[in-house]
Design a protein around this motif. Structure first.
Motif, PDB file in Angstrom:
ATOM      1  N   SER A  64       8.963  21.828  -6.378  1.00  0.00           N
ATOM      2  CA  SER A  64       8.517  22.903  -5.487  1.00  0.00           C
ATOM      3  C   SER A  64       7.594  23.871  -6.209  1.00  0.00           C
ATOM      4  O   SER A  64       6.594  24.344  -5.649  1.00  0.00           O
ATOM      5  N   GLU A  65       7.930  24.161  -7.483  1.00  0.00           N
ATOM      6  CA  GLU A  65       7.094  25.069  -8.274  1.00  0.00           C
ATOM      7  C   GLU A  65       5.708  24.476  -8.496  1.00  0.00           C
ATOM      8  O   GLU A  65       4.686  25.179  -8.407  1.00  0.00           O
ATOM      9  N   MET A  66       5.645  23.177  -8.764  1.00  0.00           N
ATOM     10  CA  MET A  66       4.364  22.498  -8.956  1.00  0.00           C
ATOM     11  C   MET A  66       3.521  22.580  -7.687  1.00  0.00           C
ATOM     12  O   MET A  66       2.319  22.863  -7.727  1.00  0.00           O
ATOM     13  N   ILE A  67       4.142  22.357  -6.523  1.00  0.00           N
ATOM     14  CA  ILE A  67       3.408  22.396  -5.257  1.00  0.00           C
ATOM     15  C   ILE A  67       2.878  23.806  -4.994  1.00  0.00           C
ATOM     16  O   ILE A  67       1.746  23.971  -4.512  1.00  0.00           O
ATOM     17  N   ARG A  68       3.669  24.834  -5.336  1.00  0.00           N
ATOM     18  CA  ARG A  68       3.196  26.213  -5.146  1.00  0.00           C
ATOM     19  C   ARG A  68       1.976  26.496  -6.018  1.00  0.00           C
ATOM     20  O   ARG A  68       0.977  27.061  -5.555  1.00  0.00           O
ATOM     21  N   HIS A  69       2.061  26.101  -7.295  1.00  0.00           N
ATOM     22  CA  HIS A  69       0.922  26.306  -8.204  1.00  0.00           C
ATOM     23  C   HIS A  69      -0.294  25.501  -7.738  1.00  0.00           C
ATOM     24  O   HIS A  69      -1.439  25.963  -7.857  1.00  0.00           O
ATOM     25  N   LEU A  70      -0.033  24.334  -7.210  1.00  0.00           N
ATOM     26  CA  LEU A  70      -1.125  23.467  -6.737  1.00  0.00           C
ATOM     27  C   LEU A  70      -1.793  24.080  -5.504  1.00  0.00           C
ATOM     28  O   LEU A  70      -3.015  23.981  -5.341  1.00  0.00           O
ATOM     29  N   LEU A  71      -0.992  24.706  -4.638  1.00  0.00           N
ATOM     30  CA  LEU A  71      -1.572  25.392  -3.479  1.00  0.00           C
ATOM     31  C   LEU A  71      -2.494  26.523  -3.930  1.00  0.00           C
ATOM     32  O   LEU A  71      -3.580  26.718  -3.372  1.00  0.00           O
ATOM     33  N   VAL A  72      -2.060  27.267  -4.934  1.00  0.00           N
ATOM     34  CA  VAL A  72      -2.895  28.350  -5.468  1.00  0.00           C
ATOM     35  C   VAL A  72      -4.204  27.785  -6.022  1.00  0.00           C
ATOM     36  O   VAL A  72      -5.291  28.336  -5.782  1.00  0.00           O
ATOM     37  N   ALA A  73      -4.128  26.663  -6.750  1.00  0.00           N
ATOM     38  CA  ALA A  73      -5.327  26.048  -7.319  1.00  0.00           C
ATOM     39  C   ALA A  73      -6.244  25.533  -6.215  1.00  0.00           C
ATOM     40  O   ALA A  73      -7.476  25.670  -6.291  1.00  0.00           O
ATOM     41  N   ALA A  74      -5.653  24.935  -5.172  1.00  0.00           N
ATOM     42  CA  ALA A  74      -6.451  24.415  -4.062  1.00  0.00           C
ATOM     43  C   ALA A  74      -7.183  25.550  -3.350  1.00  0.00           C
ATOM     44  O   ALA A  74      -8.347  25.405  -2.946  1.00  0.00           O
ATOM     45  N   ASP A  75      -6.508  26.686  -3.197  1.00  0.00           N
ATOM     46  CA  ASP A  75      -7.142  27.845  -2.571  1.00  0.00           C
ATOM     47  C   ASP A  75      -8.243  28.395  -3.469  1.00  0.00           C
ATOM     48  O   ASP A  75      -9.322  28.783  -2.992  1.00  0.00           O
ATOM     49  N   ARG A  76      -8.004  28.395  -4.755  1.00  0.00           N
ATOM     50  CA  ARG A  76      -8.980  28.926  -5.719  1.00  0.00           C
ATOM     51  C   ARG A  76     -10.274  28.119  -5.704  1.00  0.00           C
ATOM     52  O   ARG A  76     -11.368  28.695  -5.800  1.00  0.00           O
ATOM     53  N   TYR A  77     -10.148  26.784  -5.544  1.00  0.00           N
ATOM     54  CA  TYR A  77     -11.338  25.921  -5.583  1.00  0.00           C
ATOM     55  C   TYR A  77     -11.740  25.391  -4.202  1.00  0.00           C
ATOM     56  O   TYR A  77     -12.556  24.472  -4.100  1.00  0.00           O
ATOM     57  N   ALA A  78     -11.181  25.990  -3.134  1.00  0.00           N
ATOM     58  CA  ALA A  78     -11.580  25.671  -1.753  1.00  0.00           C
ATOM     59  C   ALA A  78     -11.471  24.178  -1.442  1.00  0.00           C
ATOM     60  O   ALA A  78     -12.371  23.578  -0.863  1.00  0.00           O
ATOM     61  N   ILE A  79     -10.355  23.583  -1.849  1.00  0.00           N
ATOM     62  CA  ILE A  79     -10.084  22.176  -1.522  1.00  0.00           C
ATOM     63  C   ILE A  79      -9.081  22.182  -0.370  1.00  0.00           C
ATOM     64  O   ILE A  79      -7.862  22.162  -0.566  1.00  0.00           O
ATOM     65  N   GLU A  80      -9.600  22.237   0.846  1.00  0.00           N
ATOM     66  CA  GLU A  80      -8.779  22.524   2.015  1.00  0.00           C
ATOM     67  C   GLU A  80      -7.748  21.438   2.316  1.00  0.00           C
ATOM     68  O   GLU A  80      -6.633  21.735   2.757  1.00  0.00           O
ATOM     69  N   ARG A  81      -8.113  20.185   2.116  1.00  0.00           N
ATOM     70  CA  ARG A  81      -7.149  19.115   2.413  1.00  0.00           C
ATOM     71  C   ARG A  81      -5.928  19.215   1.504  1.00  0.00           C
ATOM     72  O   ARG A  81      -4.796  19.067   1.946  1.00  0.00           O
ATOM     73  N   LYS A 121      -8.440  30.170 -16.921  1.00  0.00           N
ATOM     74  CA  LYS A 121      -7.273  30.987 -17.234  1.00  0.00           C
ATOM     75  C   LYS A 121      -6.306  30.997 -16.050  1.00  0.00           C
ATOM     76  O   LYS A 121      -6.660  30.653 -14.933  1.00  0.00           O
ATOM     77  N   ASP A 122      -5.102  31.393 -16.318  1.00  0.00           N
ATOM     78  CA  ASP A 122      -4.068  31.537 -15.280  1.00  0.00           C
ATOM     79  C   ASP A 122      -3.765  30.218 -14.568  1.00  0.00           C
ATOM     80  O   ASP A 122      -3.504  30.204 -13.354  1.00  0.00           O
ATOM     81  N   MET A 123      -3.785  29.146 -15.298  1.00  0.00           N
ATOM     82  CA  MET A 123      -3.403  27.854 -14.715  1.00  0.00           C
ATOM     83  C   MET A 123      -2.800  26.978 -15.802  1.00  0.00           C
ATOM     84  O   MET A 123      -3.284  26.952 -16.932  1.00  0.00           O
ATOM     85  N   GLN A 124      -1.744  26.274 -15.472  1.00  0.00           N
ATOM     86  CA  GLN A 124      -1.090  25.389 -16.419  1.00  0.00           C
ATOM     87  C   GLN A 124      -1.830  24.050 -16.500  1.00  0.00           C
ATOM     88  O   GLN A 124      -2.395  23.569 -15.498  1.00  0.00           O
ATOM     89  N   PRO A 125      -1.840  23.418 -17.664  1.00  0.00           N
ATOM     90  CA  PRO A 125      -2.527  22.128 -17.813  1.00  0.00           C
ATOM     91  C   PRO A 125      -2.031  21.065 -16.820  1.00  0.00           C
ATOM     92  O   PRO A 125      -2.836  20.312 -16.267  1.00  0.00           O
ATOM     93  N   ASP A 126      -0.715  21.007 -16.584  1.00  0.00           N
ATOM     94  CA  ASP A 126      -0.184  20.003 -15.655  1.00  0.00           C
ATOM     95  C   ASP A 126      -0.708  20.206 -14.234  1.00  0.00           C
ATOM     96  O   ASP A 126      -0.961  19.246 -13.496  1.00  0.00           O
ATOM     97  N   VAL A 127      -0.873  21.451 -13.855  1.00  0.00           N
ATOM     98  CA  VAL A 127      -1.392  21.746 -12.517  1.00  0.00           C
ATOM     99  C   VAL A 127      -2.857  21.314 -12.423  1.00  0.00           C
ATOM    100  O   VAL A 127      -3.267  20.701 -11.434  1.00  0.00           O
ATOM    101  N   PHE A 128      -3.645  21.621 -13.448  1.00  0.00           N
ATOM    102  CA  PHE A 128      -5.062  21.228 -13.429  1.00  0.00           C
ATOM    103  C   PHE A 128      -5.199  19.708 -13.456  1.00  0.00           C
ATOM    104  O   PHE A 128      -6.075  19.138 -12.796  1.00  0.00           O
TER     105      PHE A 128
END
Length: 353
Positions: free
Chosen positions: A256-273, A225-232
Protein backbone atom coordinates in the motif's frame (compact mmCIF):
# COMPACT_ATOMS: atom_id res chain seq x y z
CA UNK A 1 -14.49 -12.50 -27.84
CA UNK A 2 -13.46 -15.14 -30.36
CA UNK A 3 -16.25 -16.77 -32.39
CA UNK A 4 -15.97 -20.31 -33.69
CA UNK A 5 -16.58 -20.50 -37.43
CA UNK A 6 -17.26 -23.60 -39.52
CA UNK A 7 -17.90 -24.09 -43.23
CA UNK A 8 -19.64 -26.67 -45.40
CA UNK A 9 -20.42 -26.82 -49.12
CA UNK A 10 -23.47 -28.08 -51.01
CA UNK A 11 -22.40 -28.88 -54.57
CA UNK A 12 -25.03 -29.69 -57.18
CA UNK A 13 -24.15 -32.92 -58.92
CA UNK A 14 -25.18 -33.32 -62.57
CA UNK A 15 -24.55 -35.74 -65.39
CA UNK A 16 -24.87 -34.59 -69.00
CA UNK A 17 -25.27 -36.76 -72.05
CA UNK A 18 -25.87 -36.05 -75.74
CA UNK A 19 -27.67 -38.38 -78.14
CA UNK A 20 -27.40 -37.80 -81.89
CA UNK A 21 -30.49 -39.13 -83.70
CA UNK A 22 -29.99 -39.55 -87.45
CA UNK A 23 -33.14 -40.15 -89.49
CA UNK A 24 -32.43 -41.54 -92.97
CA UNK A 25 -35.37 -41.67 -95.39
CA UNK A 26 -37.33 -39.17 -93.31
CA UNK A 27 -40.27 -39.13 -95.74
CA UNK A 28 -40.54 -42.92 -95.76
CA UNK A 29 -40.97 -43.39 -91.99
CA UNK A 30 -44.41 -44.11 -90.58
CA UNK A 31 -45.87 -40.67 -90.10
CA UNK A 32 -49.61 -40.82 -90.01
CA UNK A 33 -50.39 -41.06 -86.30
CA UNK A 34 -48.99 -40.35 -82.85
CA UNK A 35 -49.10 -44.06 -82.09
CA UNK A 36 -46.41 -44.72 -84.70
CA UNK A 37 -43.77 -42.05 -84.08
CA UNK A 38 -40.17 -42.12 -85.27
CA UNK A 39 -38.34 -43.50 -82.22
CA UNK A 40 -34.63 -43.29 -81.48
CA UNK A 41 -32.59 -46.00 -79.92
CA UNK A 42 -32.45 -45.89 -76.12
CA UNK A 43 -29.54 -44.04 -74.54
CA UNK A 44 -28.38 -43.77 -70.93
CA UNK A 45 -27.78 -40.55 -69.00
CA UNK A 46 -27.44 -40.32 -65.24
CA UNK A 47 -28.12 -44.02 -64.73
CA UNK A 48 -31.47 -43.86 -66.55
CA UNK A 49 -32.55 -44.89 -70.06
CA UNK A 50 -34.11 -42.36 -72.42
CA UNK A 51 -35.51 -42.23 -75.95
CA UNK A 52 -36.53 -39.53 -78.44
CA UNK A 53 -39.85 -39.59 -80.32
CA UNK A 54 -40.79 -37.57 -83.41
CA UNK A 55 -44.26 -37.53 -84.97
CA UNK A 56 -43.46 -36.33 -88.46
CA UNK A 57 -47.03 -35.46 -89.48
CA UNK A 58 -47.65 -33.67 -86.23
CA UNK A 59 -50.78 -33.81 -84.08
CA UNK A 60 -54.09 -32.05 -84.19
CA UNK A 61 -53.33 -29.33 -81.66
CA UNK A 62 -54.97 -25.94 -81.82
CA UNK A 63 -52.13 -24.30 -79.90
CA UNK A 64 -49.39 -25.65 -82.18
CA UNK A 65 -50.63 -25.38 -85.77
CA UNK A 66 -48.39 -26.95 -88.38
CA UNK A 67 -45.81 -28.00 -85.78
CA UNK A 68 -43.98 -31.26 -85.31
CA UNK A 69 -43.69 -32.59 -81.73
CA UNK A 70 -40.35 -33.92 -80.53
CA UNK A 71 -40.45 -35.75 -77.20
CA UNK A 72 -38.04 -37.03 -74.59
CA UNK A 73 -39.21 -40.14 -72.74
CA UNK A 74 -37.90 -41.75 -69.57
CA UNK A 75 -37.94 -45.49 -70.20
CA UNK A 76 -37.43 -46.77 -66.68
CA UNK A 77 -39.33 -44.45 -64.31
CA UNK A 78 -38.65 -44.59 -60.57
CA UNK A 79 -40.98 -43.71 -57.72
CA UNK A 80 -38.81 -40.88 -56.48
CA UNK A 81 -38.70 -39.34 -59.94
CA UNK A 82 -35.80 -38.07 -62.00
CA UNK A 83 -35.05 -34.35 -62.18
CA UNK A 84 -33.70 -33.45 -65.61
CA UNK A 85 -33.56 -30.69 -68.21
CA UNK A 86 -33.16 -31.14 -71.95
CA UNK A 87 -32.23 -29.32 -75.12
CA UNK A 88 -33.01 -30.01 -78.78
CA UNK A 89 -30.70 -29.01 -81.62
CA UNK A 90 -31.02 -29.37 -85.40
CA UNK A 91 -27.83 -30.05 -87.33
CA UNK A 92 -27.16 -28.11 -90.52
CA UNK A 93 -26.44 -30.75 -93.14
CA UNK A 94 -24.11 -28.46 -95.11
CA UNK A 95 -21.96 -27.03 -92.28
CA UNK A 96 -22.33 -29.71 -89.62
CA UNK A 97 -23.12 -26.98 -87.08
CA UNK A 98 -26.07 -27.38 -84.74
CA UNK A 99 -28.73 -24.83 -83.80
CA UNK A 100 -30.77 -24.92 -80.59
CA UNK A 101 -34.51 -24.95 -81.27
CA UNK A 102 -35.71 -25.78 -77.75
CA UNK A 103 -34.29 -25.60 -74.23
CA UNK A 104 -36.34 -26.60 -71.22
CA UNK A 105 -35.80 -25.96 -67.52
CA UNK A 106 -35.56 -28.96 -65.16
CA UNK A 107 -38.72 -31.04 -64.62
CA UNK A 108 -39.48 -34.24 -62.77
CA UNK A 109 -39.89 -37.41 -64.85
CA UNK A 110 -41.68 -40.17 -62.93
CA UNK A 111 -44.22 -42.93 -63.36
CA UNK A 112 -47.28 -40.74 -62.66
CA UNK A 113 -47.99 -39.75 -66.27
CA UNK A 114 -44.89 -37.57 -66.24
CA UNK A 115 -42.61 -39.85 -68.26
CA UNK A 116 -42.57 -37.62 -71.36
CA UNK A 117 -41.58 -34.02 -72.09
CA UNK A 118 -42.69 -32.50 -75.40
CA UNK A 119 -41.55 -29.55 -77.46
CA UNK A 120 -43.13 -28.25 -80.67
CA UNK A 121 -40.99 -27.30 -83.66
CA UNK A 122 -42.31 -25.44 -86.66
CA UNK A 123 -42.49 -27.77 -89.67
CA UNK A 124 -41.11 -25.00 -91.89
CA UNK A 125 -37.99 -24.88 -89.73
CA UNK A 126 -37.44 -28.60 -89.18
CA UNK A 127 -38.00 -29.48 -92.87
CA UNK A 128 -36.11 -26.50 -94.25
CA UNK A 129 -33.32 -27.27 -96.79
CA UNK A 130 -30.69 -26.41 -94.22
CA UNK A 131 -31.67 -29.30 -91.94
CA UNK A 132 -33.49 -31.76 -94.21
CA UNK A 133 -31.30 -32.71 -97.14
CA UNK A 134 -31.37 -35.85 -99.23
CA UNK A 135 -34.26 -36.96 -97.05
CA UNK A 136 -31.93 -37.04 -94.05
CA UNK A 137 -32.47 -35.25 -90.73
CA UNK A 138 -30.12 -35.12 -87.74
CA UNK A 139 -31.40 -34.11 -84.32
CA UNK A 140 -29.24 -33.73 -81.20
CA UNK A 141 -30.75 -34.17 -77.75
CA UNK A 142 -28.78 -33.04 -74.71
CA UNK A 143 -30.08 -34.38 -71.40
CA UNK A 144 -28.89 -33.07 -68.02
CA UNK A 145 -29.80 -35.23 -65.04
CA UNK A 146 -29.65 -33.36 -61.73
CA UNK A 147 -28.81 -35.61 -58.83
CA UNK A 148 -29.00 -35.07 -55.09
CA UNK A 149 -26.54 -32.37 -54.01
CA UNK A 150 -23.39 -33.56 -52.29
CA UNK A 151 -22.93 -31.78 -48.96
CA UNK A 152 -19.48 -31.75 -47.47
CA UNK A 153 -18.86 -32.39 -43.81
CA UNK A 154 -18.69 -29.19 -41.77
CA UNK A 155 -15.17 -28.31 -40.80
CA UNK A 156 -13.49 -25.49 -38.98
CA UNK A 157 -13.02 -22.39 -41.08
CA UNK A 158 -9.34 -21.72 -41.75
CA UNK A 159 -7.95 -19.12 -39.42
CA UNK A 160 -4.53 -17.70 -38.70
CA UNK A 161 -3.88 -16.96 -35.06
CA UNK A 162 -2.28 -13.64 -34.19
CA UNK A 163 -0.32 -13.56 -30.93
CA UNK A 164 -0.97 -10.72 -28.49
CA UNK A 165 1.11 -7.60 -28.77
CA UNK A 166 4.64 -7.99 -27.39
CA UNK A 167 5.62 -4.35 -27.74
CA UNK A 168 5.68 -3.92 -23.95
CA UNK A 169 8.03 -6.91 -23.67
CA UNK A 170 10.41 -5.38 -26.22
CA UNK A 171 10.44 -2.00 -24.52
CA UNK A 172 10.84 -3.69 -21.14
CA UNK A 173 13.95 -5.48 -22.37
CA UNK A 174 15.20 -2.16 -23.73
CA UNK A 175 15.06 -0.76 -20.21
CA UNK A 176 17.21 -3.62 -18.93
CA UNK A 177 20.06 -2.88 -21.34
CA UNK A 178 22.37 0.06 -21.94
CA UNK A 179 21.77 0.05 -25.70
CA UNK A 180 20.93 3.56 -26.89
CA UNK A 181 20.63 5.15 -23.44
CA UNK A 182 21.24 8.90 -23.52
CA UNK A 183 20.29 10.24 -20.09
CA UNK A 184 20.94 9.43 -16.45
CA UNK A 185 18.80 10.05 -13.38
CA UNK A 186 20.18 9.98 -9.85
CA UNK A 187 17.64 8.89 -7.26
CA UNK A 188 18.95 8.47 -3.75
CA UNK A 189 22.20 6.54 -4.09
CA UNK A 190 21.24 4.86 -7.40
CA UNK A 191 21.77 5.88 -11.03
CA UNK A 192 19.23 5.00 -13.72
CA UNK A 193 20.17 5.20 -17.40
CA UNK A 194 17.21 5.81 -19.72
CA UNK A 195 16.17 6.69 -23.27
CA UNK A 196 15.04 10.30 -23.40
CA UNK A 197 12.69 9.77 -26.33
CA UNK A 198 10.76 7.04 -24.47
CA UNK A 199 10.27 9.15 -21.36
CA UNK A 200 9.31 12.18 -23.44
CA UNK A 201 6.71 10.18 -25.35
CA UNK A 202 5.08 8.99 -22.12
CA UNK A 203 5.20 12.14 -19.98
CA UNK A 204 4.81 15.80 -20.86
CA UNK A 205 6.84 16.67 -17.74
CA UNK A 206 9.76 14.46 -18.80
CA UNK A 207 9.47 15.93 -22.32
CA UNK A 208 9.79 19.48 -21.03
CA UNK A 209 12.66 18.46 -18.73
CA UNK A 210 14.60 16.58 -21.40
CA UNK A 211 13.82 18.57 -24.56
CA UNK A 212 12.09 21.82 -23.58
CA UNK A 213 13.28 25.09 -22.08
CA UNK A 214 13.72 23.32 -18.73
CA UNK A 215 16.52 21.09 -20.01
CA UNK A 216 19.96 21.64 -18.52
CA UNK A 217 22.91 22.61 -20.65
CA UNK A 218 25.22 19.65 -21.32
CA UNK A 219 22.57 17.25 -20.01
CA UNK A 220 24.55 15.78 -17.16
CA UNK A 221 22.94 13.41 -14.66
CA UNK A 222 19.56 14.66 -13.43
CA UNK A 223 18.98 14.37 -9.70
CA UNK A 224 15.50 13.57 -8.44
CA UNK A 225 14.82 14.48 -4.84
CA UNK A 226 12.04 13.32 -2.53
CA UNK A 227 11.63 9.94 -4.19
CA UNK A 228 12.86 6.49 -3.26
CA UNK A 229 14.86 4.46 -5.82
CA UNK A 230 12.34 1.58 -5.72
CA UNK A 231 9.51 3.94 -6.56
CA UNK A 232 11.41 5.47 -9.50
CA UNK A 233 12.35 1.98 -10.71
CA UNK A 234 8.66 0.99 -10.66
CA UNK A 235 7.76 4.26 -12.41
CA UNK A 236 10.26 3.52 -15.19
CA UNK A 237 8.90 0.00 -15.58
CA UNK A 238 5.44 1.46 -16.19
CA UNK A 239 6.80 4.09 -18.59
CA UNK A 240 8.45 1.41 -20.73
CA UNK A 241 5.83 -1.36 -20.49
CA UNK A 242 2.52 0.36 -19.57
CA UNK A 243 2.13 -2.08 -16.68
CA UNK A 244 3.19 -2.48 -13.08
CA UNK A 245 5.88 -5.02 -12.18
CA UNK A 246 4.94 -7.87 -9.81
CA UNK A 247 4.77 -6.53 -6.26
CA UNK A 248 3.84 -9.83 -4.61
CA UNK A 249 7.01 -9.92 -2.53
CA UNK A 250 5.90 -6.86 -0.55
CA UNK A 251 3.97 -7.15 2.69
CA UNK A 252 0.43 -5.69 2.68
CA UNK A 253 1.48 -2.44 4.39
CA UNK A 254 4.57 -2.06 2.20
CA UNK A 255 2.49 -2.74 -0.90
CA UNK A 256 0.00 0.00 0.00
CA UNK A 257 2.87 2.36 0.82
CA UNK A 258 4.48 1.68 -2.56
CA UNK A 259 1.20 2.42 -4.37
CA UNK A 260 0.82 5.71 -2.47
CA UNK A 261 4.36 6.80 -3.39
CA UNK A 262 3.74 5.69 -6.96
CA UNK A 263 0.57 7.80 -7.14
CA UNK A 264 2.58 10.82 -6.01
CA UNK A 265 5.21 10.10 -8.70
CA UNK A 266 2.52 9.63 -11.37
CA UNK A 267 0.99 12.98 -10.43
CA UNK A 268 4.41 14.64 -10.43
CA UNK A 269 5.17 13.46 -13.98
CA UNK A 270 1.58 13.69 -15.35
CA UNK A 271 1.26 9.98 -16.16
CA UNK A 272 -2.52 9.84 -15.89
CA UNK A 273 -3.05 6.14 -16.59
CA UNK A 274 -0.65 5.15 -13.80
CA UNK A 275 -2.35 7.65 -11.51
CA UNK A 276 -5.73 6.03 -12.19
CA UNK A 277 -4.32 2.53 -11.62
CA UNK A 278 -2.96 3.59 -8.24
CA UNK A 279 -6.29 5.16 -7.29
CA UNK A 280 -8.09 1.94 -8.24
CA UNK A 281 -5.77 -0.21 -6.12
CA UNK A 282 -6.07 2.08 -3.11
CA UNK A 283 -9.86 2.22 -3.49
CA UNK A 284 -10.11 -1.58 -3.46
CA UNK A 285 -8.09 -1.75 -0.25
CA UNK A 286 -9.87 0.92 1.81
CA UNK A 287 -10.42 0.08 5.46
CA UNK A 288 -10.93 1.89 8.74
CA UNK A 289 -7.17 2.17 9.35
CA UNK A 290 -6.24 3.55 5.92
CA UNK A 291 -9.21 5.58 4.68
CA UNK A 292 -8.22 8.86 6.38
CA UNK A 293 -4.63 8.71 5.14
CA UNK A 294 -5.82 7.83 1.63
CA UNK A 295 -8.36 10.68 1.69
CA UNK A 296 -5.63 13.18 2.58
CA UNK A 297 -3.46 11.85 -0.25
CA UNK A 298 -6.34 12.05 -2.72
CA UNK A 299 -7.13 15.64 -1.75
CA UNK A 300 -3.49 16.70 -2.01
CA UNK A 301 -3.01 15.26 -5.51
CA UNK A 302 -6.41 16.11 -7.02
CA UNK A 303 -7.64 12.53 -7.21
CA UNK A 304 -11.36 13.29 -7.22
CA UNK A 305 -12.50 9.72 -7.88
CA UNK A 306 -10.48 8.35 -4.98
CA UNK A 307 -11.50 11.26 -2.77
CA UNK A 308 -15.21 10.59 -3.37
CA UNK A 309 -14.69 6.87 -2.72
CA UNK A 310 -13.06 7.66 0.65
CA UNK A 311 -15.86 10.01 1.67
CA UNK A 312 -18.47 7.40 0.68
CA UNK A 313 -16.60 4.82 2.77
CA UNK A 314 -16.63 7.12 5.80
CA UNK A 315 -20.30 7.96 5.23
CA UNK A 316 -21.33 4.31 5.24
CA UNK A 317 -18.93 3.14 7.97
CA UNK A 318 -20.32 1.48 11.09
CA UNK A 319 -16.99 1.82 12.87
CA UNK A 320 -16.80 5.58 13.17
CA UNK A 321 -15.30 5.50 16.67
CA UNK A 322 -12.43 3.33 15.49
CA UNK A 323 -11.90 5.60 12.46
CA UNK A 324 -11.80 8.78 14.61
CA UNK A 325 -9.13 7.23 16.81
CA UNK A 326 -6.68 6.53 13.96
CA UNK A 327 -3.57 8.65 13.53
CA UNK A 328 -4.50 9.13 9.90
CA UNK A 329 -7.76 10.80 10.84
CA UNK A 330 -6.00 13.06 13.35
CA UNK A 331 -3.52 14.12 10.69
CA UNK A 332 -6.36 14.65 8.19
CA UNK A 333 -8.26 16.81 10.67
CA UNK A 334 -5.17 18.96 11.20
CA UNK A 335 -4.02 19.31 7.59
CA UNK A 336 -7.31 19.10 5.64
CA UNK A 337 -10.12 20.37 7.89
CA UNK A 338 -12.35 21.24 4.91
CA UNK A 339 -12.23 17.65 3.70
CA UNK A 340 -13.17 16.38 7.15
CA UNK A 341 -16.13 18.75 7.27
CA UNK A 342 -17.31 17.54 3.83
CA UNK A 343 -17.11 13.92 4.98
CA UNK A 344 -18.94 14.55 8.26
CA UNK A 345 -21.66 16.64 6.58
CA UNK A 346 -22.25 13.93 4.01
CA UNK A 347 -22.37 11.29 6.76
CA UNK A 348 -24.91 13.34 8.70
CA UNK A 349 -27.17 13.68 5.64
CA UNK A 350 -26.83 9.94 4.99
CA UNK A 351 -27.88 9.10 8.57
CA UNK A 352 -30.95 11.35 8.37
CA UNK A 353 -32.08 9.97 5.02
Amino acid sequence: MSVSKTVSTSAAKTEIGMHVFRIVGYSQHPRRHEDSPIVSGSFSVGGHDWAMLIVADGLNNEDHTDCIPISLMLLNPVAAGVLASWEVRLVNQSTGLSFTVHKETPKVFDGDDNMVAVCWIKRSLLESPAYLQNDRLTVECIVTVIKKPRVSKAKSFPRIGVPPSNMAEHFGSLLETDVGVDATFIVGAEAFTVHKIVLAARSSVFKAELYGPMKEEGMGPITIKDMQPDVFRTLLHFVYTDSLPPLDDLEADDHSEMIRHLLVAADRYAIERLKLICQSILCENLNVQTVATTLALADQHNCDLLKNACIDFITCSNEMDDLLSTQGYKNLKRTCPAVVMDALEKRSKFRKA
